[in-house]
Design an enzyme around this catalytic site. Structure first.
Site, PDB file in Angstrom:
ATOM      1  N   GLU A 160       0.888  -1.257   0.012  1.00  0.00           N
ATOM      2  CA  GLU A 160       0.042   0.001   0.006  1.00  0.00           C
ATOM      3  C   GLU A 160       1.132   1.261  -0.187  1.00  0.00           C
ATOM      4  OE1 GLU A 160      -2.712   0.769   3.430  1.00  0.00           O
ATOM      5  OE2 GLU A 160      -3.934   1.874   2.185  1.00  0.00           O
ATOM      6  N   GLU A 300      -2.945  -3.782   6.896  1.00  0.00           N
ATOM      7  CA  GLU A 300      -3.810  -4.915   7.120  1.00  0.00           C
ATOM      8  C   GLU A 300      -3.801  -5.791   5.907  1.00  0.00           C
ATOM      9  OE1 GLU A 300      -4.131  -1.457   6.308  1.00  0.00           O
ATOM     10  OE2 GLU A 300      -5.507  -0.901   4.939  1.00  0.00           O
ATOM     11  N   HIS A 333      -7.110  -1.898  14.680  1.00  0.00           N
ATOM     12  CA  HIS A 333      -7.210  -1.221  13.582  1.00  0.00           C
ATOM     13  C   HIS A 333      -7.063  -2.095  12.280  1.00  0.00           C
ATOM     14  CE1 HIS A 333      -6.241   2.475  11.463  1.00  0.00           C
ATOM     15  NE2 HIS A 333      -5.623   1.812  10.643  1.00  0.00           N
ATOM     16  N   GLU A 334      -6.020  -2.992  12.486  1.00  0.00           N
ATOM     17  CA  GLU A 334      -5.647  -3.550  11.123  1.00  0.00           C
ATOM     18  C   GLU A 334      -6.777  -4.774  10.983  1.00  0.00           C
ATOM     19  OE1 GLU A 334      -3.703  -2.138   9.329  1.00  0.00           O
ATOM     20  OE2 GLU A 334      -2.725  -1.029  11.127  1.00  0.00           O
ATOM     21  N   GLU A 356      -9.393   4.473   6.298  1.00  0.00           N
ATOM     22  CA  GLU A 356      -8.619   4.910   7.678  1.00  0.00           C
ATOM     23  C   GLU A 356      -9.085   5.387   8.701  1.00  0.00           C
ATOM     24  OE1 GLU A 356      -5.751   3.185   8.007  1.00  0.00           O
ATOM     25  OE2 GLU A 356      -5.219   2.953   5.909  1.00  0.00           O
TER      26      GLU A 356
HETATM   27 ZN    ZN Z   1      -5.260   1.658   8.526  1.00  0.00          ZN
END
Ligand code: ZN
Length: 893
Positions: A160, A300, A333-334, A356
């Site tokens: 990413e 992620e 989060h991930e 995000e």
């Molecule tokens: Zn993120």
């Protein structure tokens, strides 16, 4: 993705430093060159399936590969554009009905190559077969790169946003979601891991083996990942309805450091499943440690999340509550991204925020339910306020900024996207109601599973679940920059009513011609004779009056940001503010108190409040029971430090010690056996603050004594406090301490201890020693991915803060070739943080004179530079408007 934030609140990303086209070809390139597509590939050729076969040796810096891409041609085509960077194509064929036609490689631009067919191919299905070689980077964290641990080499990937094109020629855009099937040839003694489970392993000649992975669910190129090396694989149990296996994957010998991650990852997945109402979307949940990352903290990748090693792993004997909470937060989060980002993917990078901001909001939502004692909501406010500071610049990005260049993709990974985005989601969740918001999220995920979606799809789903005005109101926060400031007046002549007025909040001296307004959900709470009452209004014009329908008389006290869940600064009228600041009745909760103090600081910055009043307000907040409220008081008191005239520094130190000193003395450097985690966390924050910012020589001496002891035998400092003690000792430290810290750094391989030692080395106030620390950036034996932190240490310290700029200017040509390059995280853009020390015209001229002509070359550079210059102007304006008030206040201390 989770980003690393430097101590100067700079978020950084990245770079294509050498977008050299390396797509040479053995076949003759066509004579009729065509222009490559600008930035984005169109839909005329769509990939529908990839099969890649790579030969990877962790000690090598090149690899070879073959990729077969099944494509669908929408129309007759002679030229097919693909993304590729640093890829050398040996052979390319276009295959249809068992007939293979050689394709000529045609140079495109730095990110694309063309495959030209001898004659137009009709619309329909076909296969591209490409044999190629690519590069493995020994020091970057983009594409395929090496990691080292204990003398062993490993390979990892980070794709990413746009670096899958370094690993394969591909259609490197989020809108192309397809199954990916990977086959890796790796040394027999190594393990290979990828997104999907392994289906086959066979031995091959030359000490190699072939590892075949199953085809993935449909995924975009940026979510594909693999890792190769000698790993310790630790069982983390099973998670969710489908009982997916959770594994923690550590470099060889580090498996014992996975204990905490192995315990908490599955419960986090269980909670996410409960919220989303759909099972974990992939067949496994591997959490993989990368020894050193640069520019990102975690990623992620579907079914295979990667983390910087210091986040995922810790020696249990050296582990701390900070580290454990950081892992839990980053994992939440991930893993939230596995649904929001992976299962449903943004259609284009203009919706990076949707990934995000959502994951950032979700991480704290999950933690708030799972570990209420961590007070996640109160912690989040620190990030929200950071986003607001960023947003009060005229050069601030919008959350949903159009993507016109590669710079825009890189700039999209910033505090506006993550922290403002999360705060805005939280505000509208609170307005719509948690249950309705959740129903909308579930509908959205169901509707777009394994597909792409845009902000409109998301907002439609949320609005249809409840609040119909949500889409329009939400959009006012997405499509324009800035944080609103809401002025609040209570009018009790007649029936009680609230007069609200909004404008853009800006730093002093900044003028905004745009006159933006937002549709702001303003929720107020006030005290009536019958108890507290809450009401919400939508402030959808510049000013409006709202009757307080539940007020029985004039409210005795009123907060205009209930639970601090609104994304706006609040400016109370002169009669309302003192009641809030002096509230001892417990009417305000901790989040509201923290927010109130932040608002006061923000109003000083915009010239609407007096600095002396804000500093006076710090004192009662410094005694708050919640460490996050105390931290806000520390932030406000600390923020004026650079504005204090030198002659008044002793008064400033006295003021800091007066406000915070007794609590710091009580806590001391050493934990007590019955301290809870909150007390330990407060100690690590407050004691070094008083020691350094309050120039408390007794605390400094004690830190030095403890540091010397630890350097002798590595004992007697609690792991929680190691960073605090060593950095305080360094602040007033001498050459002997510097040399001992450097010797300790050279002796230890523990990544976390190394990070603490590097941080301490960067914090010496003695300019000679600060210079010596900066020189380590050029030492061949330090990896810049680790040592770049040395550049940022001096920035908050008056005697040394200009040295990093001078160092960069003097050593630029030696420094830059050592920096991680390539990928979305341009280390050169990060260098601009050295300008945070500039606060006058002369310094601005020097800074600008050096960087202005260079930043156009940095990915994300132009905007970062413009913001840095604006920050210098803000600092100058504060210096001229606030100094007298601060001096007047301090003279009385
Ligand atoms: Zn993120």
């Amino acid at each position: 993705m989770v980003f690393i934030v430097t101590s100067v609140r700079l978020r950084y990303h990245g770079a294509k430093m050498h977008r050299r086209l390396a797509a040479a070809c053995l076949l003759a390139a066509s004579a009729w060159a065509a222009d490559p597509p600008p930035l984005r590939l169109d839909d005329s050729v769509r990939p529908v399936r990839y099969a890649a076969d790579l030969t990877l040796r962790p000690e090598a810096t090149v690899f070879s590969g073959t990729i077969d891409i099944d494509v669908e041609l929408a129309k007759p085509t002679t030229l097919i554009w693909l993304n590729a960077v640093d890829i050398t194509i040996r052979q390319a064929r276009f295959i249809r009905t068992r007939q293979a036609i050689p394709a000529a490689v045609e140079p495109g631009d730095a990110n694309t190559i063309g495959l030209r067919l001898p004659a137009a191919a009709a619309a329909g299905a076909a296969r591209l077969h490409i044999e190629y070689e690519g590069k493995i980077s020994p020091r970057n964290s983009a594409g395929i790169f090496q990691g080292r641990n204990g003398g062993e080499n490993y390979l990892f990937t980070q794709f990413e946003a746009i670096d899958a094109r370094r690993a394969y020629p591909c259609f490197d855009q989020p809108n192309f979601k397809t199954p990916w099937q990977l086959t890796l040839h790796v040394p027999q003694r190594h393990t290979a891991i990828s997104n999907a489970p392994q289906t086959l392993e066979t031995r091959e000649a030359g000490g190699m083996k072939k590892v075949v992975f199953g085809a993935t669910k449909p995924l975009p190129s940026y979510l594909i990942a693999f890792a190769v090396g000698s790993f310790d694989i630790v069982d983390g149990g099973r998670a969710g309805k489908n009982r997916v296996p959770v594994r923690i994957i550590a470099p060889k010998g580090k498996g014992y450091q996975a204990k905490y991650a192995a315990e908490v990852t599955a419960p986090i997945i269980d909670r996410l499943e409960d919220y989303f109402g759909s099972p974990f979307p992939y067949d496994k949940a591997d959490q993989v440690a990368i020894p050193l990352t640069y520019g990102f903290g975690a990623m992620e990748n579907a079914g295979m999340v990667t983390y910087g090693q210091t986040i995922l792993l810790s020696d249990p004997a050296l582990d701390t509550p900070q580290r454990q909470r950081q892992y839990a937060r980053d994992a939440a989060h991930e893993l939230a991204h596995q649904w929001f980002g992976d299962l449903v993917t943004l259609a284009w990078w203009d919706d990076t925020w949707l990934n995000e901001a959502f994951a950032t909001w979700m991480e704290s939502k999950i933690l708030a339910e799972w570990k209420p004692e961590w007070n996640s909501r109160l912690n989040d406010l620190g990030a929200t306020f950071g986003g607001m500071r960023n947003d009060s610049l005229l050069s601030a990005r919008r959350i949903r900024q159009p993507i016109e260049t590669l710079n825009d993709i890189s700039n999209a990974f910033d505090g506006i996207t993550y922290d403002k985005g999360a705060a805005v989601i939280r505000m509208f969740e609170s307005w719509a109601g948690e249950a309705q918001f959740q129903a909308g999220v579930r509908a959205y995920l169901n509707r777009y599973s394994f597909r792409n979606a845009t902000v409109h799809d998301f907002l439609d789903a949320i609005s249809s679940a409840g609040q119909p005005r949500l889409t329009q109101a939400f959009s006012t926060f997405l499509e324009q920059p800035g944080v609103p400031e809401v002025s609040v007046e209570l009018n009790c002549s007649g029936a009680p009513r609230l007069e609200l007025l909004q404008q853009r909040h800006l730093g002093i001296g900044a003028k905004d011609a745009a006159g933006e307004t937002w549709q702001i959900p303003v929720c107020v709470r006030y005290q009536t004779s019958a108890g507290p009452r809450k009401e919400c209004f939508l402030l959808d014009r510049a000013s409006a009056e709202f009757p307080l329908r539940q007020a029985t008389g004039c409210p005795s006290i009123l907060t205009a940001n209930h639970n601090a869940s609104g994304y706006y600064e609040t400016s109370y009228s002169a009669d309302l503010l003192p009641k809030l600041l002096n509230d001892r009745s417990g009417f305000l909760n901790a989040a509201e108190r923290r927010s109130l103090l932040h608002d006061l600081g923000a109003l000083v910055d915009s010239g609407e409040a007096k600095p002396g009043d804000a500093l006076a307000a710090v004192v009662p907040f410094a005694e708050a029971p919640e460490r996050q409220v105390v931290a806000e008081a520390q932030a406000l008191a600390g923020s004026v430090r650079r504005l204090v005239p030198s002659a008044l520094l002793p008064n400033y130190y006295r003021f800091i010690r007066g406000a915070f000193g007794s609590r710091a003395a009580e806590l001391g450097w050493t934990p007590k056996p019955d301290d809870d985690a909150e007390t330990r966390l407060q100690r690590a924050s407050l004691v070094p603050f008083v020691a350094v910012v309050g120039d408390d020589t007794a605390l400094q001496r004690e830190a030095r004594r403890l540091a010397d002891g630890w350097l002798r035998d590595r004992k007697n400092i609690d792991p929680d406090m190691l960073n605090a003690v060593l950095s305080t000792a360094a602040h007033s430290g001498n050459r002997a301490l510097f040399d001992s810290l450097l010797a300790a750094l050279n002796q230890t391989q523990d990544r976390r201890t190394r990070a603490v030692l590097i941080n301490a080395l960067s914090l010496f106030s003695d300019p000679m020693l600060a210079q010596d620390a900066l020189n380590l950036l050029l030492a061949p034996d330090f990896d810049p991915r680790e040592s770049l932190a040395l550049l940022y240490g001096p920035l908050g310290s008056r005697p040394t803060e200009w040295l990093p700029f001078e160092f960069v200017r003097a050593n630029y040509d030696r420094l830059v070739p050592r920096l991680p390059s390539g990928g979305d995280f341009d280390a050169r853009t990060q260098l601009l943080a050295v300008g945070s020390a500039a606060c006058d015209e002369a310094a601005e001229r020097e800074f600008s004179g050096f960087f202005a002509s260079r930043v156009a070359q940095y990915v994300g550079g132009p905007r970062a530079f413009a913001q840095r210059i604006e920050n210098i102007h803000v600092c100058e304006a504060r210096m001229s408007s606030e100094t007298a008030g601060i001096a007047a206040f301090l003279e009385k201390q």
